[in-house]
Write an enzyme that holds these catalytic residues in place. Structure first.
Site, PDB file in Angstrom:
ATOM      1  N   ASP A 197       0.851  -1.175   0.000  1.00  0.00           N
ATOM      2  CA  ASP A 197       0.000   0.000   0.000  1.00  0.00           C
ATOM      3  C   ASP A 197       0.893   1.233   0.000  1.00  0.00           C
ATOM      4  O   ASP A 197       2.065   1.152   0.328  1.00  0.00           O
ATOM      5  CB  ASP A 197      -0.841  -0.042   1.287  1.00  0.00           C
ATOM      6  CG  ASP A 197      -2.173   0.631   1.097  1.00  0.00           C
ATOM      7  OD1 ASP A 197      -2.439   1.099  -0.018  1.00  0.00           O
ATOM      8  OD2 ASP A 197      -2.921   0.695   2.067  1.00  0.00           O
TER       9      ASP A 197
ATOM     10  N   HIS B  63       4.045   2.505  -8.210  1.00  0.00           N
ATOM     11  CA  HIS B  63       3.984   1.033  -8.235  1.00  0.00           C
ATOM     12  C   HIS B  63       5.352   0.445  -8.604  1.00  0.00           C
ATOM     13  O   HIS B  63       5.767  -0.569  -8.051  1.00  0.00           O
ATOM     14  CB  HIS B  63       2.918   0.563  -9.227  1.00  0.00           C
ATOM     15  CG  HIS B  63       1.522   0.918  -8.798  1.00  0.00           C
ATOM     16  ND1 HIS B  63       1.065   0.709  -7.519  1.00  0.00           N
ATOM     17  CD2 HIS B  63       0.483   1.483  -9.476  1.00  0.00           C
ATOM     18  CE1 HIS B  63      -0.191   1.132  -7.420  1.00  0.00           C
ATOM     19  NE2 HIS B  63      -0.558   1.610  -8.596  1.00  0.00           N
TER      20      HIS B  63
ATOM     21  N   LEU C 195      12.983 -19.873   1.858  1.00  0.00           N
ATOM     22  CA  LEU C 195      11.992 -18.825   2.115  1.00  0.00           C
ATOM     23  C   LEU C 195      10.787 -19.089   1.213  1.00  0.00           C
ATOM     24  O   LEU C 195      10.946 -19.251   0.005  1.00  0.00           O
ATOM     25  CB  LEU C 195      12.588 -17.449   1.835  1.00  0.00           C
ATOM     26  CG  LEU C 195      11.707 -16.243   2.213  1.00  0.00           C
ATOM     27  CD1 LEU C 195      12.573 -15.047   2.575  1.00  0.00           C
ATOM     28  CD2 LEU C 195      10.750 -15.849   1.102  1.00  0.00           C
TER      29      LEU C 195
HETATM   30  C1  FPP Z   1      -1.596  -0.174  -3.630  1.00  0.00           C
HETATM   31  O1  FPP Z   1      -1.070   1.118  -3.656  1.00  0.00           O
HETATM   32  C2  FPP Z   1      -0.792  -1.138  -4.425  1.00  0.00           C
HETATM   33  C3  FPP Z   1      -1.257  -1.835  -5.505  1.00  0.00           C
HETATM   34  C4  FPP Z   1      -2.625  -1.722  -5.972  1.00  0.00           C
HETATM   35  C5  FPP Z   1      -0.416  -2.789  -6.274  1.00  0.00           C
HETATM   36  C6  FPP Z   1       0.968  -3.117  -5.763  1.00  0.00           C
HETATM   37  C7  FPP Z   1       1.596  -4.217  -6.562  1.00  0.00           C
HETATM   38  C8  FPP Z   1       2.692  -4.103  -7.337  1.00  0.00           C
HETATM   39  C9  FPP Z   1       3.431  -2.828  -7.462  1.00  0.00           C
HETATM   40  C10 FPP Z   1       3.274  -5.277  -8.081  1.00  0.00           C
HETATM   41  C11 FPP Z   1       2.407  -5.796  -9.168  1.00  0.00           C
HETATM   42  C12 FPP Z   1       1.893  -7.095  -8.763  1.00  0.00           C
HETATM   43  C13 FPP Z   1       0.739  -7.684  -9.224  1.00  0.00           C
HETATM   44  C14 FPP Z   1       0.342  -9.007  -8.677  1.00  0.00           C
HETATM   45  C15 FPP Z   1      -0.111  -7.062 -10.250  1.00  0.00           C
HETATM   46  P1  FPP Z   1      -2.060   2.346  -3.777  1.00  0.00           P
HETATM   47  O2  FPP Z   1      -2.101   2.806  -5.182  1.00  0.00           O
HETATM   48  O3  FPP Z   1      -3.390   1.960  -3.183  1.00  0.00           O
HETATM   49  O4  FPP Z   1      -1.370   3.410  -2.921  1.00  0.00           O
HETATM   50  P2  FPP Z   1      -2.083   4.456  -1.975  1.00  0.00           P
HETATM   51  O5  FPP Z   1      -2.510   3.672  -0.772  1.00  0.00           O
HETATM   52  O6  FPP Z   1      -0.998   5.430  -1.680  1.00  0.00           O
HETATM   53  O7  FPP Z   1      -3.217   5.053  -2.753  1.00  0.00           O
END
Ligand code: FPP
Length: 157
Positions: free
Chosen positions: A17, A34, A128
């Site tokens: 997150d 991301h 792991l």
């Molecule tokens: C949430 O951040 C994160 C995600 C929705 C995706 C995180 C995953 C990856 C970067 C790797 C990709 C992997 C797969 C399986 C597709 P947010 O955008 O909600 O951040 P915020 O909380 O700051 O709004």
């Protein structure tokens, strides 16, 4: 290699997150957040492996995440594929066993093949255990389990 400072700490789960907030603070697109988040995962896994943490779970992509703008979803899919492909050998050679949980059938054939290859290439590893939640949702899991139970009731088993 540092020992696990808390030997009773065997399993750490991470909710991925804050990527959007990280990017916003820097006036960058969410996709850049991301990309940074995914790169940080690599460091986290290395740190866990060095400290003998046996199980790491990453909540990476929820069923709800499909509702994000399509360019953001495709950036996430590209990152998922990129890391599955680029890290498979490192995981295999460093004792990391990868498993993906969630409904993988929603991903592209290319991603599904990369998941299958990464899982089979690392299946013999035990240092792991890395589990990645992809297209996973608590509600979806409860709904699936309930459907499976209902089907068993319906056919008398
Ligand atoms: C949430 O951040 C994160 C995600 C929705 C995706 C995180 C995953 C990856 C970067 C790797 C990709 C992997 C797969 C399986 C597709 P947010 O955008 O909600 O951040 P915020 O909380 O700051 O709004």
């Amino acid at each position: 290699m540092p020992d696990n400072p808390h030997p009773s700490l065997q399993h750490i789960a991470f909710i991925m997150d804050g990527n959007g907030r990280w990017a916003k603070k820097r006036f960058l697109p969410r996709a850049a957040g991301h990309a940074k988040g995914a790169a940080q995962v690599k460091r986290i896994i290395e740190a866990c492996a060095e400290r003998d943490v046996r199980y790491v779970t990453l909540y990476a992509f929820s069923t709800e995440n499909w509702a994000r703008p399509s360019d953001e979803v495709s950036a996430l899919m590209s990152l998922f594929l990129k890391y599955l492909q680029s890290e498979v050998r490192t995981m295999r050679d460093n004792g990391i066993r990868l498993r993906v949980f969630g409904d993988r059938t929603a991903f592209s054939d290319e991603i599904q093949a990369a998941i299958a290859l990464a899982e089979s290439s690392t299946a013999g590893n035990d240092r792991l255990h890395l589990s990645v939640a992809a297209n996973y949702g608590g509600r979806a899991e409860i709904a699936d389990a309930t459907k499976a139970i209902a089907a068993k009731v319906a056919d008398g088993t």
